[in-house]
Write a protein that holds these residues in place. Structure first.
Motif, mmCIF file in Angstrom:
data_model
loop_
_atom_site.group_PDB
_atom_site.id
_atom_site.type_symbol
_atom_site.label_atom_id
_atom_site.label_comp_id
_atom_site.label_asym_id
_atom_site.label_seq_id
_atom_site.Cartn_x
_atom_site.Cartn_y
_atom_site.Cartn_z
ATOM 1 N N GLN A 124 11.204 -9.504 14.899
ATOM 2 C CA GLN A 124 11.292 -9.205 13.476
ATOM 3 C C GLN A 124 10.031 -8.460 13.051
ATOM 4 N N VAL A 125 10.206 -7.464 12.212
ATOM 5 C CA VAL A 125 9.083 -6.660 11.776
ATOM 6 C C VAL A 125 8.501 -7.226 10.484
ATOM 7 N N GLN A 126 7.190 -7.297 10.432
ATOM 8 C CA GLN A 126 6.485 -7.678 9.201
ATOM 9 C C GLN A 126 5.812 -6.430 8.649
ATOM 10 N N LEU A 127 5.999 -6.209 7.366
ATOM 11 C CA LEU A 127 5.510 -5.005 6.718
ATOM 12 C C LEU A 127 4.389 -5.334 5.749
ATOM 13 N N ALA A 128 3.420 -4.426 5.652
ATOM 14 C CA ALA A 128 2.311 -4.612 4.731
ATOM 15 C C ALA A 128 2.000 -3.293 4.057
ATOM 16 N N GLU A 129 2.101 -3.278 2.747
ATOM 17 C CA GLU A 129 1.832 -2.085 1.964
ATOM 18 C C GLU A 129 0.396 -2.096 1.447
ATOM 19 N N SER A 130 -0.154 -0.908 1.268
ATOM 20 C CA SER A 130 -1.505 -0.774 0.726
ATOM 21 C C SER A 130 -1.654 0.604 0.092
ATOM 22 N N GLY A 131 -2.760 0.785 -0.617
ATOM 23 C CA GLY A 131 -3.070 2.095 -1.184
ATOM 24 C C GLY A 131 -2.829 2.231 -2.667
ATOM 25 N N GLY A 132 -2.292 1.201 -3.287
ATOM 26 C CA GLY A 132 -2.048 1.271 -4.716
ATOM 27 C C GLY A 132 -3.344 1.203 -5.514
ATOM 28 N N GLY A 133 -3.223 1.373 -6.818
ATOM 29 C CA GLY A 133 -4.387 1.312 -7.679
ATOM 30 C C GLY A 133 -4.080 1.832 -9.066
ATOM 31 N N LEU A 134 -5.126 1.995 -9.842
ATOM 32 C CA LEU A 134 -5.008 2.524 -11.197
ATOM 33 C C LEU A 134 -5.409 3.998 -11.184
ATOM 34 N N VAL A 135 -4.582 4.834 -11.752
ATOM 35 C CA VAL A 135 -4.845 6.268 -11.763
ATOM 36 C C VAL A 135 -4.405 6.856 -13.098
ATOM 37 N N GLN A 136 -5.049 7.922 -13.498
ATOM 38 C CA GLN A 136 -4.657 8.618 -14.718
ATOM 39 C C GLN A 136 -3.408 9.455 -14.478
ATOM 40 N N ALA A 137 -2.636 9.654 -15.508
ATOM 41 C CA ALA A 137 -1.462 10.519 -15.401
ATOM 42 C C ALA A 137 -1.873 11.880 -14.858
ATOM 43 N N GLY A 138 -1.080 12.394 -13.951
ATOM 44 C CA GLY A 138 -1.395 13.648 -13.293
ATOM 45 C C GLY A 138 -2.146 13.477 -11.989
ATOM 46 N N GLY A 139 -2.620 12.278 -11.732
ATOM 47 C CA GLY A 139 -3.371 11.997 -10.519
ATOM 48 C C GLY A 139 -2.486 11.754 -9.317
ATOM 49 N N SER A 140 -3.136 11.388 -8.214
ATOM 50 C CA SER A 140 -2.432 11.198 -6.942
ATOM 51 C C SER A 140 -2.854 9.896 -6.273
ATOM 52 N N LEU A 141 -1.956 9.368 -5.490
ATOM 53 C CA LEU A 141 -2.230 8.220 -4.624
ATOM 54 C C LEU A 141 -1.428 8.405 -3.346
ATOM 55 N N ARG A 142 -1.932 7.824 -2.265
ATOM 56 C CA ARG A 142 -1.158 7.774 -1.033
ATOM 57 C C ARG A 142 -1.003 6.323 -0.611
ATOM 58 N N LEU A 143 0.226 5.892 -0.553
ATOM 59 C CA LEU A 143 0.537 4.537 -0.123
ATOM 60 C C LEU A 143 0.780 4.516 1.376
ATOM 61 N N SER A 144 0.430 3.398 1.983
ATOM 62 C CA SER A 144 0.650 3.208 3.409
ATOM 63 C C SER A 144 1.444 1.937 3.641
ATOM 64 N N CYS A 145 2.202 1.934 4.711
ATOM 65 C CA CYS A 145 2.978 0.765 5.111
ATOM 66 C C CYS A 145 2.802 0.609 6.611
ATOM 67 N N THR A 146 2.214 -0.495 7.001
ATOM 68 C CA THR A 146 2.025 -0.758 8.421
ATOM 69 C C THR A 146 2.949 -1.887 8.852
ATOM 70 N N ALA A 147 3.246 -1.885 10.135
ATOM 71 C CA ALA A 147 4.186 -2.861 10.658
ATOM 72 C C ALA A 147 3.578 -3.640 11.806
ATOM 73 N N SER A 148 3.950 -4.873 11.901
ATOM 74 C CA SER A 148 3.602 -5.694 13.052
ATOM 75 C C SER A 148 4.879 -6.330 13.574
ATOM 76 N N GLY A 149 4.906 -6.584 14.817
ATOM 77 C CA GLY A 149 6.091 -7.193 15.391
ATOM 78 C C GLY A 149 7.040 -6.192 16.021
ATOM 79 N N ARG A 150 7.179 -5.037 15.414
ATOM 80 C CA ARG A 150 8.039 -3.985 15.938
ATOM 81 C C ARG A 150 7.446 -2.640 15.521
ATOM 82 N N THR A 151 7.830 -1.604 16.222
ATOM 83 C CA THR A 151 7.352 -0.296 15.850
ATOM 84 C C THR A 151 8.243 0.339 14.794
ATOM 85 N N LEU A 152 7.616 0.997 13.829
ATOM 86 C CA LEU A 152 8.375 1.641 12.759
ATOM 87 C C LEU A 152 9.238 2.771 13.278
ATOM 88 N N SER A 153 8.888 3.328 14.434
ATOM 89 C CA SER A 153 9.657 4.450 14.967
ATOM 90 C C SER A 153 11.061 4.025 15.378
#
Length: 120
Positions: A1-30
């Motif tokens: 079974q795959v366990q997922l963990a998200e990161s990269g969120g935050g507070l940003v002003q309108a018009g700004g950018s963020l990059r979220l990441s999701c890593t997996a353990s237990g299985r490969t995302l591919s």
């Protein structure tokens, strides 16, 4: 079974950018079709974007098309969501998940999510 963990969120002003990441353990995302979902305060969780295992094809919800880009780095076993030109209505908790490509139905359990807040 795959366990997922998200990161990269935050507070940003309108018009700004963020990059979220999701890593997996237990299985490969591919191994899976993968997607991103978000849940705004007081609302249901909704589909945002998906990427297909077989050919890397992507699909983005109309509300984010042209601003968000889903991608995957198999070598790093990580799923990404690049979010540009953010709007206050993009605020919410973002989750990654296995997905049924074409129906956008999530499969399996959720991670803890990552909070995105866009200030106007």
């Amino acid at each position: 079974q795959v366990q997922l963990a998200e990161s990269g969120g935050g507070l940003v002003q309108a018009g700004g950018s963020l990059r979220l990441s999701c890593t997996a353990s237990g299985r490969t995302l591919s191994t899976y079709d993968m997607g991103w979902f978000r849940q705004a305060p007081g609302k249901e969780r909704k589909f945002v974007a998906a990427i297909r295992l077989s050919d890397g094809a992507t699909y983005h919800a109309v509300s984010v098309e042209g601003r968000f880009t889903i991608s995957k780095d198999n070598a790093k076993n990580t799923l990404y969501l690049q979010m540009n030109s953010l709007k206050p209505e993009d605020t919410g908790v973002y989750y990654c998940s296995r997905i049924i490509f074409g129906t956008w139905a999530p499969v399996g359990s959720w991670g803890q999510g990552t909070q995105v807040a866009v200030a106007s």
